[in-house]
Enzyme design. Structure first.
Site, PDB file in Angstrom:
ATOM      1  N   GLY A  88       0.835  -1.192   0.000  1.00  0.00           N
ATOM      2  CA  GLY A  88       0.000   0.000   0.000  1.00  0.00           C
ATOM      3  C   GLY A  88       0.873   1.247   0.000  1.00  0.00           C
ATOM      4  N   ARG A  89       0.300   2.352   0.453  1.00  0.00           N
ATOM      5  CA  ARG A  89       1.060   3.602   0.467  1.00  0.00           C
ATOM      6  C   ARG A  89       1.859   3.800   1.748  1.00  0.00           C
ATOM      7  NH1 ARG A  89      -3.703   7.047  -0.870  1.00  0.00           N
ATOM      8  NH2 ARG A  89      -2.614   8.637   0.311  1.00  0.00           N
ATOM      9  N   GLU A  92       5.847   3.918   1.776  1.00  0.00           N
ATOM     10  CA  GLU A  92       6.420   5.115   1.161  1.00  0.00           C
ATOM     11  C   GLU A  92       6.762   6.179   2.201  1.00  0.00           C
ATOM     12  OE1 GLU A  92       5.126   7.656  -2.670  1.00  0.00           O
ATOM     13  OE2 GLU A  92       3.627   7.600  -1.078  1.00  0.00           O
ATOM     14  N   CYS A 118       4.286  -6.436  -2.143  1.00  0.00           N
ATOM     15  CA  CYS A 118       3.926  -5.267  -2.923  1.00  0.00           C
ATOM     16  C   CYS A 118       4.890  -4.100  -2.654  1.00  0.00           C
ATOM     17  CB  CYS A 118       2.466  -4.896  -2.638  1.00  0.00           C
ATOM     18  SG  CYS A 118       1.662  -3.937  -3.929  1.00  0.00           S
ATOM     19  N   HIS A 119       4.361  -2.963  -2.192  1.00  0.00           N
ATOM     20  CA  HIS A 119       5.194  -1.790  -1.928  1.00  0.00           C
ATOM     21  C   HIS A 119       6.031  -1.924  -0.653  1.00  0.00           C
ATOM     22  CE1 HIS A 119       2.519  -0.119  -4.969  1.00  0.00           C
ATOM     23  NE2 HIS A 119       3.349   0.901  -5.094  1.00  0.00           N
ATOM     24  N   TYR A 138       5.728  -5.073  -6.124  1.00  0.00           N
ATOM     25  CA  TYR A 138       4.922  -4.484  -7.183  1.00  0.00           C
ATOM     26  C   TYR A 138       5.902  -3.969  -8.238  1.00  0.00           C
ATOM     27  CZ  TYR A 138       1.407  -1.825  -9.623  1.00  0.00           C
ATOM     28  OH  TYR A 138       0.576  -1.351 -10.608  1.00  0.00           O
TER      29      TYR A 138
END
Length: 198
Positions: A88-89, A92, A118-119, A138
């Site tokens: 997800g975000r 980050e 993923c992220h 990802y």
């Protein structure tokens, strides 16, 4: 033997990628503590649903509120056997927190099992935990893996990559394979019982 597992999350963590492993790992008897920088047990993070609907990248929709069950400021990484990093975000921005980086480095340097999806690779890369490792993520995170000295492995969205203590996957469709491989690295053995129909 049950493991003590730490899960690093933040606002707009991917909904499935936090909910599914959090519940599944507890279902088989492991303890999972989900923490977020600057938040306490009982508080929540918002999640985001990332879906694959034929566009050039994932779509994003509001998810659920995910309740934290441990306080970030009180955890001691040395007391945990393994680490889970959903995507997800969240990765980050939580990678900007020095304590988060130190936690990831603790697990990598101690060669403890790490599962990232993923992220989540953004956090691994920022912590230097992919150097010399084969790693999935990802696809848009592939350049970060490469820049951090890792080998990005492009696999189908339902597959996982294992390199020593590190288990990675491109996105939530890989949950069955990713979690199964993580359990192997953890040394968890599930004995299957015959299902009887009545």
């Amino acid at each position: 033997m049950a493991a003590q597992i730490l899960m690093l999350v933040g606002d707009f963590v991917e909904d499935y990628e936090v909910m599914v492993p959090f519940q599944a790992l507890q279902m088989i008897g492991h303890t999972v503590h989900a923490v977020c920088p600057n938040k306490k047990s009982g508080e929540f993070v918002r999640t985001a649903v990332h879906d694959f609907e034929g566009d050039q990248t994932y779509s994003e929709k509001p998810g659920h509120r995910f309740t934290l069950n441990a306080t970030f400021a009180e955890i001691n990484p040395a007391s945990y056997d393994a680490l889970v990093i959903p995507g997800g975000r969240a990765p980050e921005y939580i990678r900007l927190n020095a304590d988060v980086i130190n936690i990831v480095q603790h697990f990598a340097n101690a060669n403890k099992p790490i599962a990232a999806i993923c992220h989540g690779a953004q956090l691994l890369a920022a912590a230097g935990a992919v150097r010399g490792k084969r790693c999935s993520a990802y696809p848009a995170c592939g350049p970060e893996v490469t820049a951090a000295g890792g080998q990005y492995v492009d696999v189908p969205v339902t597959e996982a990559v294992v390199d020593g203590n590190l288990v990675t996957a491109p996105a939530w469709p890989a949950h069955p394979r990713w979690l199964a491989e993580f359990l192997k690295v953890l040394g968890t053995r599930i004995e299957h019982a015959e299902l009887l129909r009545v």
